[in-house]
Structure formats: structure tokens, C-alpha cells
Design an enzyme around this catalytic site. Structure first.
Site, PDB file in Angstrom:
ATOM      1  N   ARG A   1     -12.243  -8.069  -0.838  1.00  0.00           N
ATOM      2  CA  ARG A   1     -11.714  -8.321  -2.005  1.00  0.00           C
ATOM      3  C   ARG A   1     -11.931  -9.275  -2.795  1.00  0.00           C
ATOM      4  O   ARG A   1     -12.432 -10.373  -1.959  1.00  0.00           O
ATOM      5  CB  ARG A   1     -10.035  -8.589  -1.614  1.00  0.00           C
ATOM      6  N   LYS A   9       1.286  -7.881   5.658  1.00  0.00           N
ATOM      7  CA  LYS A   9       2.435  -7.199   4.717  1.00  0.00           C
ATOM      8  C   LYS A   9       1.855  -5.719   4.231  1.00  0.00           C
ATOM      9  O   LYS A   9       2.674  -4.788   4.583  1.00  0.00           O
ATOM     10  CB  LYS A   9       2.661  -7.996   3.323  1.00  0.00           C
ATOM     11  N   ARG A  58     -10.902  -9.327   6.390  1.00  0.00           N
ATOM     12  CA  ARG A  58     -10.214  -8.005   5.587  1.00  0.00           C
ATOM     13  C   ARG A  58     -11.207  -7.109   4.924  1.00  0.00           C
ATOM     14  O   ARG A  58     -12.266  -7.765   4.240  1.00  0.00           O
ATOM     15  CB  ARG A  58      -9.123  -8.304   4.720  1.00  0.00           C
ATOM     16  N   ARG A  65      -4.987 -19.880  -2.347  1.00  0.00           N
ATOM     17  CA  ARG A  65      -3.716 -18.862  -2.350  1.00  0.00           C
ATOM     18  C   ARG A  65      -2.521 -19.542  -1.195  1.00  0.00           C
ATOM     19  O   ARG A  65      -1.467 -19.305  -1.464  1.00  0.00           O
ATOM     20  CB  ARG A  65      -4.278 -17.625  -2.100  1.00  0.00           C
ATOM     21  N   ARG A 101       7.713 -13.679  -5.111  1.00  0.00           N
ATOM     22  CA  ARG A 101       6.681 -14.993  -4.909  1.00  0.00           C
ATOM     23  C   ARG A 101       7.096 -16.275  -5.374  1.00  0.00           C
ATOM     24  O   ARG A 101       6.578 -17.302  -4.906  1.00  0.00           O
ATOM     25  CB  ARG A 101       5.336 -14.571  -5.338  1.00  0.00           C
TER      26      ARG A 101
END
Ligand code: ADP
Ligand code: AMP
Length: 209
Positions: A155, A13, A123, A166, A84
Site C-alpha cells: 500500500r 482489523k 503487508r 499514522r 477515528r
């Protein structure tokens, strides 16, 4: 031109949002980015994010409501990471109705959980906002940002245990939005498993159509 980008964590996203807002000159509204800023001075938000949990609907909705009242969103916006939960989606609909704002499409970028895990594990992000992947979207110099040469970091919520949480939260609280937006008739399915360029082409073609 008002859009939502929706999908599991790691679907791409944020990566696509940057390209879309640049090409179509609209505003990127990422609730994740807003909370990464807020967590610097708010321990409750920081703890929730680092455990992979969602921030309360009340706080998120209030933050988005205030953001949507700013003038710049009049040129069009792309919501990334919001809504969400069903409560957030219903609150957004009410907000948009009150402001007479129309949503043009909800892009549902979908990938399998195992791919999401691989993407998130690789990432790397920069404090300037740029984002990379150690294999799929590697920076020119390992661990350095192409744009500002700063050190790239992982992160805090991209640790393996947090990612599992998550994805669970996504299945339990966010997935029901698929049916919600299917019913609205504005949902567009995007195959997020393709490479970054192809995913962008799928989205851009729909916007241009
Ligand atoms: P999200 O915002 O949905 O959590 P990101 O856009 O941050 O996801 O993407 C997650 C990771 O996957 C990043 O490291 C990014 O560089 C990488 N990535 C994004 N899109 C693709 C793609 N189509 N193919 C392979 N890797 C991708
Ligand atoms: P993201 O950058 O979209 O992956 O979001 C990172 C984290 O910010 C999430 O795991 C949540 O803790 C929080 N967050 C972002 N958007 C929302 C939202 N719409 N509702 C609740 N929490 C959110």
C-alpha cells in the site's frame, strides 16, 4: 448485530473483519477501503492518505451516513477504521440514535506500536481486496494472490515514514476513543498480539456469547 473494530493501524482489523463478516453474514464497512476507491479520482484524498493524515471529519461522517442508509446494513454491520476521532464517534452516536440502531460491541484490538510497524512493513495487498503478510500470513506463491493470482503490492501509505505518521495520528486523535467507549460500557478488549486464528476466536466467542 452491529459492531465496531477499533485499534491502531496494523492491529489486524481488516484481516479479522473479513472473517467476522463471513461467519456472521453482516456487512463490512471499511472507511479505508472506501477512501482507497475515492482516491483514484480525488487528488486531495490521495495526498492526505499518502501522507498518513486523516480525511476531514465532515467528509468521513457524510460518507458513513450515506452508507448506513443503504438497505444491506439492516442485516448487521461491522465498522472498520471508523470512528477515528471523538467528533466522528459523537456523530456516529447521533446517527445511530436518529435511525434507532443499537451498537452491540466495540472490539478494541490492541498491539504495541513496534509490532504494528512490523506487521505493516510486511503487508501485501491485492486489487481483489485480499491481504497478506510476507511472514505471518504468506501467500502460497511469493507476491501472487492465492485467490486470483494477481501481483501483490505494498500500500502507498505503508512506507516507513508514513507509518510513523499514522501511528502519531492514532495516538493523538484516535486513542482518546478508548476512554469514550470504555464509558459506554460496550468496549471489549482483544489481545491483537496473538496469532490471527486466536484473535478471531476471542472476537467470535464474544459475539456468540
Ligand atoms: P489493519 O486493518 O488493522 O491496519 P491488517 O488486518 O491489514 O491491519 O493487518 C496488518 C498486517 O498484519 C497484514 O499484513 C496482516 O496479514 C498481518 N496480520 C493481521 N493479523 C495478524 C496477526 N494476528 N498476527 C500476525 N500478523 C497479522
Ligand atoms: P485504513 O485502511 O483504515 O488504515 O485507512 C487508510 C487511510 O484512510 C487513513 O490513514 C486515513 O487517511 C483514511 N481514513 C480511513 N478511515 C478514516 C477515518 N475514519 N477518518 C479519517 N480518515 C480515514
Amino acid at each position: 448485530m452491529n459492531y465496531i473494530l477499533f485499534g491502531p493501524p496494523g492491529a489486524g482489523k481488516g484481516t479479522q473483519a473479513k472473517k467476522i463478516v463471513e461467519k456472521f453474514s453482516i456487512v463490512h464497512l471499511s472507511t479505508g477501503d472506501m477512501f482507497r476507491e475515492a482516491k483514484k479520482s480525488d487528488k486531495t484524498i490521495s495526498a492526505l492518505m499518502e501522507s498518513g493524515k486523516l480525511i476531514s471529519d465532515e467528509i468521513v461522517v457524510d460518507m458513513v451516513r450515506k452508507r448506513l442508509q443503504k438497505d444491506d446494513v439492516k442485516k448487521g454491520f461491522l465498522l472498520d477504521g471508523f470512528p477515528r476521532t471523538l467528533n466522528q464517534a459523537q456523530a456516529l452516536d447521533a446517527m445511530l440514535k436518529a435511525e434507532n440502531i443499537k451498537l452491540d460491541a466495540v472490539f478494541f484490538i490492541d498491539i504495541a506500536h513496534e509490532d504494528a510497524v512490523k506487521r505493516i512493513a510486511g503487508r501485501r495487498v491485492c486489487s481483489c481486496g485480499a491481504s497478506y503478510h510476507i511472514h505471518f500470513l504468506a501467500p502460497k506463491n511469493a507476491d501472487k494472490c492465492d485467490l486470483c493470482n494477481s501481483q501483490l503490492i505494498q500500500r502507498a501509505d505503508d512506507k516507513e515514514e508514513t507509518v510513523k505518521e499514522r501511528l502519531k495520528v492514532y495516538d493523538a486523535q484516535t486513542k482518546p476513543l478508548i476512554e469514550y467507549y470504555k464509558k459506554s460500557g460496550i468496549m471489549v478488549d482483544i489481545d491483537g498480539a496473538r496469532d490471527e486464528k486466536e484473535v478471531f476466536e476471542q472476537i467470535a466467542a464474544k459475539i456468540e456469547a
